[in-house]
Design a protein around this motif. Structure first.
Motif, short mmCIF file in Angstrom:
data_model
loop_
_atom_site.label_atom_id
_atom_site.label_comp_id
_atom_site.label_asym_id
_atom_site.label_seq_id
_atom_site.Cartn_x
_atom_site.Cartn_y
_atom_site.Cartn_z
N ILE A 1 0.84 -1.21 0.00
CA ILE A 1 0.00 0.00 0.00
C ILE A 1 0.86 1.25 0.00
O ILE A 1 0.60 2.21 -0.75
CB ILE A 1 -0.96 -0.02 1.21
CG1 ILE A 1 -2.00 -1.13 1.02
CG2 ILE A 1 -1.64 1.33 1.39
CD1 ILE A 1 -2.85 -1.41 2.24
N LEU A 2 1.91 1.26 0.81
CA LEU A 2 2.80 2.44 0.87
C LEU A 2 3.52 2.66 -0.46
O LEU A 2 3.64 3.80 -0.92
CB LEU A 2 3.80 2.29 2.01
CG LEU A 2 3.23 2.40 3.43
CD1 LEU A 2 4.31 2.14 4.47
CD2 LEU A 2 2.60 3.77 3.65
N LEU A 3 4.00 1.58 -1.07
CA LEU A 3 4.69 1.72 -2.35
C LEU A 3 3.73 2.22 -3.45
O LEU A 3 4.08 3.10 -4.24
CB LEU A 3 5.32 0.39 -2.77
CG LEU A 3 6.59 0.00 -2.03
CD1 LEU A 3 6.92 -1.47 -2.29
CD2 LEU A 3 7.74 0.90 -2.44
N ALA A 4 2.53 1.66 -3.47
CA ALA A 4 1.55 2.09 -4.48
C ALA A 4 1.17 3.56 -4.25
O ALA A 4 1.02 4.32 -5.20
CB ALA A 4 0.32 1.20 -4.43
N ALA A 5 1.03 3.96 -3.00
CA ALA A 5 0.69 5.35 -2.71
C ALA A 5 1.84 6.29 -3.05
O ALA A 5 1.63 7.42 -3.51
CB ALA A 5 0.31 5.50 -1.24
N GLU B 1 6.50 7.15 -12.54
CA GLU B 1 7.25 6.28 -13.44
C GLU B 1 6.71 4.87 -13.51
O GLU B 1 7.20 4.05 -14.27
CB GLU B 1 8.72 6.21 -13.00
CG GLU B 1 9.43 7.53 -13.05
CD GLU B 1 10.85 7.41 -12.52
OE1 GLU B 1 11.24 6.31 -12.06
OE2 GLU B 1 11.56 8.41 -12.58
N LEU B 2 5.74 4.55 -12.68
CA LEU B 2 5.13 3.23 -12.56
C LEU B 2 6.06 2.19 -11.94
O LEU B 2 5.72 1.01 -11.91
CB LEU B 2 4.60 2.73 -13.91
CG LEU B 2 3.56 3.62 -14.58
CD1 LEU B 2 3.21 3.09 -15.96
CD2 LEU B 2 2.32 3.72 -13.74
N THR B 3 7.20 2.61 -11.42
CA THR B 3 8.13 1.68 -10.77
C THR B 3 7.61 1.31 -9.39
O THR B 3 7.53 0.12 -9.05
CB THR B 3 9.53 2.31 -10.65
OG1 THR B 3 9.98 2.64 -11.95
CG2 THR B 3 10.50 1.36 -9.99
N LEU B 4 7.27 2.30 -8.58
CA LEU B 4 6.79 2.01 -7.24
C LEU B 4 5.44 1.30 -7.26
O LEU B 4 5.16 0.47 -6.41
CB LEU B 4 6.70 3.31 -6.42
CG LEU B 4 8.04 3.99 -6.14
CD1 LEU B 4 7.83 5.29 -5.39
CD2 LEU B 4 8.96 3.07 -5.36
N LEU C 1 1.80 -6.61 -2.74
CA LEU C 1 0.42 -7.03 -2.44
C LEU C 1 0.20 -8.48 -2.86
O LEU C 1 -0.47 -9.25 -2.15
CB LEU C 1 -0.57 -6.11 -3.14
CG LEU C 1 -0.65 -4.67 -2.60
CD1 LEU C 1 -1.56 -3.82 -3.48
CD2 LEU C 1 -1.14 -4.67 -1.16
N GLY C 2 0.74 -8.86 -4.00
CA GLY C 2 0.65 -10.26 -4.43
C GLY C 2 1.36 -11.18 -3.46
O GLY C 2 0.86 -12.27 -3.13
N THR C 3 2.51 -10.76 -2.98
CA THR C 3 3.26 -11.56 -2.00
C THR C 3 2.48 -11.65 -0.70
O THR C 3 2.47 -12.71 -0.05
CB THR C 3 4.65 -10.93 -1.76
OG1 THR C 3 5.32 -10.81 -3.00
CG2 THR C 3 5.47 -11.78 -0.81
N ALA C 4 1.80 -10.57 -0.31
CA ALA C 4 0.98 -10.61 0.90
C ALA C 4 -0.13 -11.64 0.75
O ALA C 4 -0.43 -12.39 1.69
CB ALA C 4 0.39 -9.22 1.17
N GLY C 5 -0.73 -11.69 -0.43
CA GLY C 5 -1.78 -12.68 -0.66
C GLY C 5 -1.27 -14.11 -0.58
O GLY C 5 -1.89 -14.98 0.05
#
Length: 143
Positions: free
Chosen positions: A11-15, A22-25, A33-37
């Motif tokens: 969430i922090l990286l996406a925010a 640049e769409l990197t974060l 998030l995928g890893t969290a799932g």
């Protein structure tokens, strides 16, 4: 517990993507998030989480990010105002010679001078705008 850390990191990286654009974060955030799932579902170890994160990141960077950059990246700038005038056709309203003249470009009257100081363009002829020098259109008849 590890799933919550991955979730918060995602969430922090996406925010934080708001600040870079640049769409990197965002890519890293989606991978987190995928890893969290995966971590929450399978209760994996930290090493497995790191490998899952690396695999998702690699897939997103190689496959998804280029598509997103093409789709949502900054469009090429569109020339406006005086930057849009070079290359346009102008109608000579008053003889254009070394020391002045007038042309009409897109309905606006401009002071003009020829690109080559030796040229003279008569009233009624069409010329091309080569550049704008201050408030003066530099024009050329063409080959």
């Amino acid at each position: 517990m590890a799933a919550i850390v991955w979730l918060v990191a995602g969430i922090l990286l996406a925010a934080a993507e708001i600040f870079t654009g640049e769409l990197t974060l965002l890519t890293l955030g989606l991978a987190a998030l995928g890893t969290a799932g995966v971590s929450a579902t399978l209760d994996t170890s930290l090493v497995t989480d790191a490998l899952v994160f690396a695999a998702i990141t690699l897939v997103l960077f190689a496959g998804v990010r280029p598509v997103l950059r093409r789709r949502f990246g900054t469009p090429p700038p569109i020339a406006t105002n005086v930057d849009a005038l070079p290359g346009k056709t102008a109608l000579v309203l008053q003889q254009v010679a070394e020391h002045g003249g007038r042309v009409k470009i897109d309905g606006e009257v401009w002071t003009a001078r020829p690109l080559n100081p030796d040229d003279t363009y008569e009233e009624g002829s069409s010329v091309y705008v080569m550049k704008i020098d201050g408030a003066t259109a530099v024009v050329w008849k063409g080959p």
